[in-house]
Design an enzyme around this catalytic site. Sequence first.
Site, PDB file in Angstrom:
ATOM      1  N   CYS A 134      35.039  66.679  43.786  1.00  0.00           N
ATOM      2  CA  CYS A 134      35.384  66.990  42.582  1.00  0.00           C
ATOM      3  C   CYS A 134      34.289  67.711  42.274  1.00  0.00           C
ATOM      4  O   CYS A 134      34.459  68.270  40.895  1.00  0.00           O
ATOM      5  CB  CYS A 134      35.346  65.338  41.388  1.00  0.00           C
ATOM      6  SG  CYS A 134      34.707  64.390  43.091  1.00  0.00           S
ATOM      7  N   HIS A 246      31.383  62.831  36.368  1.00  0.00           N
ATOM      8  CA  HIS A 246      30.125  63.569  36.973  1.00  0.00           C
ATOM      9  C   HIS A 246      29.278  64.778  36.167  1.00  0.00           C
ATOM     10  O   HIS A 246      29.988  65.018  35.212  1.00  0.00           O
ATOM     11  CB  HIS A 246      30.521  64.240  37.952  1.00  0.00           C
ATOM     12  CG  HIS A 246      31.387  63.098  39.559  1.00  0.00           C
ATOM     13  ND1 HIS A 246      32.206  62.244  39.365  1.00  0.00           N
ATOM     14  CD2 HIS A 246      32.101  63.462  39.837  1.00  0.00           C
ATOM     15  CE1 HIS A 246      32.449  61.645  40.320  1.00  0.00           C
ATOM     16  NE2 HIS A 246      32.417  62.073  41.246  1.00  0.00           N
TER      17      HIS A 246
END
Length: 345
Positions: A134, A246
């Site tokens: 990710c 994130h």
Amino acid sequence: MGYRVAVVGATGSVGREMLDLLAERKFPADEVIPLASPRSEGEPIDFNGRTLEVKNLATFDFAGVDIAFSSPGAKVSKEYAPRAGAAGCLVIDNTSQFRMDDDVPLVVPEVNGDALAGYMAGNDRRNIIANPNCSTIQLVVALKPLHDAARIRRVSVATYQSVSGAGKAGMDELFEQTRNIYAGGGVDKAKFTKQIAFNVIPHIDAFMDDGSTKEEWKMVNETKKILDPAIGMIATCVRVPVFIGHAEAVHLEFEGALGEDEAREALAAAPGVSVIDYRADEGYVTPVECAGEDKVYVSRIRKDPSVPHGLALWVVSDNLRKGAALNTIQIAEAMIDQGALKAAA
């Protein structure tokens, strides 16, 4: 004719996001089959306004399935992805199991989508395509247009990774610890090595012999495989008490000059990127704003005066969507657009 699609790990956070995105993006599927471990067999799961029944991955026959979107964990993928591939099913795998295998493409469509057509044209393929980590996905989407413009020599990145990267258990642990602290109770640790509520932890995945963690190793090596093996890179990966999204503080050194305005123009024109960069209060994107969105957001673009040709960036994206489920589905969509993926008769 549409595709027969399986979602492996359908009861997990990423699996559920895959199901939502298949419906949201109107993926051309005639049938969608949710698969999970034996303990979830028969469990109802929502898909596009109807209820599907979870099937047992351990006994499922992949013959006749066109595509498997897979996110069950690396150990499970190691066993079942080759079995599905041998049955003629294309597996797009979101785990770390196959990413660095030489004969498995590691793909972000906006960055190296051209790797797909050549792979599918070969006769000795394993029918497995890997989805990157990710934190790697959002990084390389932002780096690609800048690398094309001026060639990146070195990357230094510090990540601020949400607990959803550790799955539902990570999200539950943050919630429970926060609630217990407010209630005056103790803090139980299970998923994370230290308290995550009101804290940050510079430790994601196992430590390696050189002092880096496996998450940092993944970021470095995946970026090199996808973008350019000549790039020098170091990463520090940090878990933060955020549920979804994130963020990354990125410092770049280029081979030649690349101004801030040139960088903004290159990024703004790049697929999958949104530049939100105003030198004012709220003139940048944080994880709260990116949750539920598909783009990679770039902010805080500025000169790094510590190197001859340097820039600094702030990069944010929803790790469950672009960082996992969305990129997986976009790989299949790109293959369909290229004519490389046809439904079984």
